[in-house]
Design a protein around this motif. Structure first.
Motif: not given
Length: 405
Positions: A352-353, A363-366, A369-374
């Motif tokens: 979350f942090l 600077s949001l990385s792919i 994003i994938v880690y957050g969705i999973i």
């Protein structure tokens, strides 16, 4: 389940989430006050203080022009002026100032101090420190030892050069070589950049101190504001669940629709405020929704574990604060023990942090994003599994009671 049924279910979940708005706004306000307290405390804790000045009493010999000029020059050096402030006085006054803790050290300079350094006599200066060691006196003692070591090194070089010149009987070149070597040593003493290389190290990484604690406060607000969601996430009555099963709505779809509805409400409430405040660009709407979704899926899992509203509030508050502390939200991770840092990086709060900090720095990385969705769907699947186990145990109890009757 057809498309129309799913859209109707989403519409009903949105209506249920809207009913939570008064409670949600109240918990957000209370969480905001608490989060602001964390932000303010952290900013004050790590804010860089003004320049440290160590007051020192300096007792110089009378009628010693060279010593007075030398110390006047030393007092104006940046390396000395940034740390110490000298007060020239007599010995009795200096000792009384030290006794009353108005100065942290007293330096007594003997007669012909500079001349003795030049000719090798090396009359020692006397450094008097308080009986009770303090951080300031230890710091000044360290500075004095460093200066004495530097002077000793310079004199050793000069003595070695003299011995070399004498061994080759270069008598006429000794004075000229001494002057050249003194200029060389003074050039290093006066220009600290030739000795030291400055490297700025920040405990908050690429974030400024304010942005670092804004991220911590934002994640804390999202976590604590979910304490009032138990009634929304808790299981529906058996009659309603039976009706949903007849319509082909599985627990996974039901919980997913709840998450999407509450995440949408958070997005509509908070994202415009953050954009208008200049914290987030409009293009970060998708990343912010993923952050909210992952946080709400974590709270959904906690709600599935707890059987009562009171236990859910207690568990969610304790785990949120403890997890954020271990992940370096309140105190940067560099100040925590290595074992604590490793544990903190494995917790959901670390994700979350990370998402929030990358959103704030655009600077949001792919991978994030994938880690957050999973992670969000993992929490959702676990909550669904617990939901089914809880429902199955209730059915077993009901059937057993019916058999006894």
């Amino acid at each position: 389940m057809n498309k129309r049924t799913y859209l109707l279910l989403c519409f009903l979940q949105i209506k249920s989430a809207i009913v939570l708005l008064p409670k949600l706004c109240l918990t957000i306000c209370c969480s905001f006050l608490f989060a602001y307290g964390i932000y303010y405390a952290g900013r004050e804790f790590l804010s860089r203080p003004e320049e440290i000045k160590l007051p020192v009493a300096l007792v110089l010999p009378e009628d010693d022009t060279y010593t007075g000029l030398a110390f006047s020059f030393i007092e104006r050096m940046d390396s000395i002026r940034s740390l110490c402030s000298f007060e020239r006085t007599d010995k009795e006054t200096a000792l009384s100032l030290l006794k009353s803790s108005e100065v942290y050290a007293v330096i007594l300079i003997p007669d012909s101090f500079v001349e003795h350094i030049l000719n090798g006599t090396n009359s020692a200066a006397t450094l008097i420190l308080p009986r009770k060691d303090t951080l300031e006196s230890i710091l000044f003692s360290t500075l004095a030892d460093s200066g004495a070591s530097t002077l000793s090194t310079a004199q050793s070089g000069i003595y070695a050069m003299e011995e070399l010149m004498i061994s080759y009987e270069q008598w006429d070149s000794i004075q000229k070589a001494e002057e050249a070597l003194n200029r060389l040593y003074l050039s290093y003493a006066l220009n600290r950049g030739r000795i030291f290389q400055t490297e700025n190290i920040s405990a908050t990484g690429a974030l400024s101190l304010s942005k670092y604690y804004i991220c911590s406060a934002a994640v804390l607000l999202l976590l604590l504001s979910g304490m009032g969601h138990y009634s929304y996430y808790s299981s529906e009555p058996e009659s309603l669940k039976l009706l949903l099963r007849r319509q082909g709505i599985s627990p996974l779809i039901l919980l997913f629709s709840k998450l999407m509805a509450i995440s949408g409400i958070y997005l509509v409430l908070l994202f415009p405020i953050l954009v208008l405040a200049g914290f987030l660009p409009i293009s970060s709407v998708g990343g912010f929704f993923i952050l909210i979704f992952s946080v709400q899926s974590f709270l959904l899992l906690l709600c599935s574990i707890c059987s009562q509203s009171g236990s859910y509030i207690l568990v969610s508050a304790v785990l949120s604060i403890l997890g954020l502390f271990l992940s370096g939200a309140f105190l940067p991770s560099v100040f925590l023990p290595e074992a604590v840092r490793q544990i903190g990086q494995l917790l959901p709060t670390a994700l979350f942090l990370k998402l929030c900090r990358e959103l704030l720095t655009d600077s949001l990385s792919i991978s994030s994003i994938v880690y957050g969705i999973i992670t969000g769907f993992l929490f959702l699947s676990t909550a669904c599994l617990l939901h089914r186990c809880h429902t199955g145990s209730k059915r077993k109890i009901i059937s057993t009671r019916g058999f006894k009757i």
